[in-house]
Scaffold this active site. Sequence first.
Site, mmCIF file in Angstrom:
data_model
loop_
_atom_site.group_PDB
_atom_site.id
_atom_site.type_symbol
_atom_site.label_atom_id
_atom_site.label_comp_id
_atom_site.label_asym_id
_atom_site.label_seq_id
_atom_site.Cartn_x
_atom_site.Cartn_y
_atom_site.Cartn_z
ATOM 1 N N HIS A 20 0.856 -1.178 0.000
ATOM 2 C CA HIS A 20 0.000 0.000 0.000
ATOM 3 C C HIS A 20 0.899 1.238 0.000
ATOM 4 O O HIS A 20 1.933 1.256 0.678
ATOM 5 C CB HIS A 20 -0.899 -0.010 1.234
ATOM 6 N N ASP B 268 0.973 4.131 1.459
ATOM 7 C CA ASP B 268 1.355 4.658 2.769
ATOM 8 C C ASP B 268 2.342 3.727 3.468
ATOM 9 O O ASP B 268 3.299 4.173 4.112
ATOM 10 C CB ASP B 268 0.123 4.864 3.649
ATOM 11 N N LYS B 269 2.100 2.414 3.372
ATOM 12 C CA LYS B 269 3.005 1.459 4.002
ATOM 13 C C LYS B 269 4.345 1.383 3.275
ATOM 14 O O LYS B 269 5.390 1.104 3.892
ATOM 15 C CB LYS B 269 2.350 0.084 4.066
ATOM 16 N N GLU C 87 10.549 11.468 6.890
ATOM 17 C CA GLU C 87 9.252 11.246 6.240
ATOM 18 C C GLU C 87 9.480 10.902 4.768
ATOM 19 O O GLU C 87 10.425 11.391 4.145
ATOM 20 C CB GLU C 87 8.388 12.514 6.317
ATOM 21 N N GLU D 131 15.215 14.934 9.336
ATOM 22 C CA GLU D 131 16.429 15.299 10.039
ATOM 23 C C GLU D 131 17.156 14.034 10.496
ATOM 24 O O GLU D 131 16.521 13.115 11.032
ATOM 25 C CB GLU D 131 16.129 16.160 11.280
ATOM 26 N N LYS E 84 -5.590 -4.348 0.785
ATOM 27 C CA LYS E 84 -6.185 -3.979 2.068
ATOM 28 C C LYS E 84 -7.037 -5.121 2.598
ATOM 29 O O LYS E 84 -7.468 -6.001 1.837
ATOM 30 C CB LYS E 84 -7.107 -2.751 1.921
ATOM 31 N N PHE F 216 -9.523 -4.438 -9.470
ATOM 32 C CA PHE F 216 -8.404 -3.665 -8.937
ATOM 33 C C PHE F 216 -7.153 -4.117 -9.687
ATOM 34 O O PHE F 216 -6.300 -4.814 -9.159
ATOM 35 C CB PHE F 216 -8.264 -3.903 -7.433
ATOM 36 N N ASP G 1 -2.434 6.017 -6.123
ATOM 37 C CA ASP G 1 -2.705 6.738 -4.878
ATOM 38 C C ASP G 1 -1.379 7.191 -4.276
ATOM 39 O O ASP G 1 -0.465 6.377 -4.097
ATOM 40 C CB ASP G 1 -3.438 5.802 -3.910
ATOM 41 N N ALA G 2 -1.260 8.465 -3.945
ATOM 42 C CA ALA G 2 -0.052 8.959 -3.293
ATOM 43 C C ALA G 2 0.076 8.339 -1.901
ATOM 44 O O ALA G 2 -0.909 7.968 -1.272
ATOM 45 C CB ALA G 2 -0.087 10.489 -3.178
ATOM 46 N N ARG H 137 0.574 7.710 7.872
ATOM 47 C CA ARG H 137 -0.865 7.909 7.645
ATOM 48 C C ARG H 137 -1.702 6.715 8.075
ATOM 49 O O ARG H 137 -2.921 6.741 7.963
ATOM 50 C CB ARG H 137 -1.131 8.200 6.167
ATOM 51 N N LYS H 138 -1.070 5.652 8.557
ATOM 52 C CA LYS H 138 -1.817 4.449 8.943
ATOM 53 C C LYS H 138 -1.554 4.120 10.413
ATOM 54 O O LYS H 138 -1.257 2.985 10.780
ATOM 55 C CB LYS H 138 -1.429 3.281 8.038
ATOM 56 N N LYS I 72 11.264 7.090 12.836
ATOM 57 C CA LYS I 72 11.755 7.722 14.057
ATOM 58 C C LYS I 72 12.644 6.770 14.847
ATOM 59 O O LYS I 72 12.309 5.597 15.017
ATOM 60 C CB LYS I 72 10.579 8.159 14.936
ATOM 61 N N LYS J 12 12.547 9.206 20.159
ATOM 62 C CA LYS J 12 11.218 9.790 19.960
ATOM 63 C C LYS J 12 10.201 8.934 20.718
ATOM 64 O O LYS J 12 9.924 7.787 20.343
ATOM 65 C CB LYS J 12 10.845 9.846 18.484
ATOM 66 N N ASP K 276 7.128 9.130 20.788
ATOM 67 C CA ASP K 276 6.000 8.709 19.952
ATOM 68 C C ASP K 276 6.088 7.223 19.670
ATOM 69 O O ASP K 276 5.075 6.513 19.651
ATOM 70 C CB ASP K 276 6.014 9.453 18.613
#
Length: 411
Positions: free
Chosen positions: A15, A17-18, A43, A60, A180, A256, A265-266, A271-272, A292, A296, A298
């Site tokens: 996908h 995003d992945k 990113e 960075e 998906k 598909f 799809d960008a 995003r997931k 990261k 971090k 997060d």
Amino acid sequence: MTDDLFSSESVTRGHPDKLCDTISDAIVDACLAVDSNARVAVETCVKGKENIGLIVLAGEVSLNGEAPDYESIARKAAVDVGYNNHAIGMDAASSEWTEVQVHITTQSSNIAQGVNKDGLSQGAGDQGLMFGYACTETEAYEDLHGRFFPLAAALSQRLTRRLTAVREQGILPWARPDGKSQVTVEYDDQGNVSRVHTVIIAIQHDKALKDQFGGSIEAELAHVQSEVRRHVVDYAIPSELLDDDCILVVNGTGRFADPGGPYADAGLTGRKIIVDTYGGMGRHGGGAFSGKDPSKVDRSAAYAARWAAKHVVAAGLADRCEIQLAYVIGVAEPVSVRVETFGTSELTPREISKRVKNAFDFRPGAIANDLDLLKPIYSTTAAGGHFGRAPGADGSFPWEALDDARLALLK
């Protein structure tokens, strides 16, 4: 009575995003291989179009040693995912077909002064709040035993990992990287899982597949549905959860076919985040994981919160546990540690919180030490879920392991 249903989704490593998460985590691993104390926040954005594909790296990085070749890392990661042909979504190996832009600088000195401290005095890389969650839903099923994870999320993740496996192993030779899944679980009046209500699969496939069926898209779809049921759904979901009333939807638009992936799809890193965690069953603090390094919080504190919550449930203190941690940038100790058991424990949340604080050290330096996070281990996390994965070929992580000493402290 209204059906008590809950749904979770997952996406394959192909996908868009992945794909971005995979590239970003490949860069994290490459930097940690050079310097275990590297600071990384990268990113990725991908997009394909008719004439060329595009990979953009921004962020960075600060490390002691020679910086890795970010462009080569990004290209290799994308090719390993399966994007080696522009016709299917991207040809990452070719500079003629795919451009890589690198916009990576060093970490801000103001951030670094709060984070680059030795050992347990290391401050958090940013402010924020993180959640960890565990429950007993998967414990009744032999194939899923020991995961302490929401069932809908566990099954949706298993499906997408299986979608990747059947493509890579040639079981479904017409399958492509993008895909998906979504699983809806039904609960009974006592709140226990009774069955899988609906399974949704989207699987990118070779556009020439219809030629095997005389050009019939209807026959092509029937074949895709049959093969997905046989090799993916029946393989990934325990048979006791599937009955004749289970709804299966495969490629809901009817087709598909190539090109998919970044062409269709960008994609963007991070995003997931609900796919990465608990499929919506547990809360999420908002910060993404991929790209990261473990300074971090997060990432690292979300892992620690899951680790602690899993111990609470495994110790038999509660059937469900959610732990929230909060930090301020540059400070080691968390601002707060909060435990919620949703009425499933005989102990008060305050008592469990005391035991959790006694058993776990949530300072970033301690988390990195306890979970051995300063190693290049993150590429495997990028797809298939960061939590709840069983040991073995699907991958397992330190924050999923149970520690007998900590279990004893909790009890």
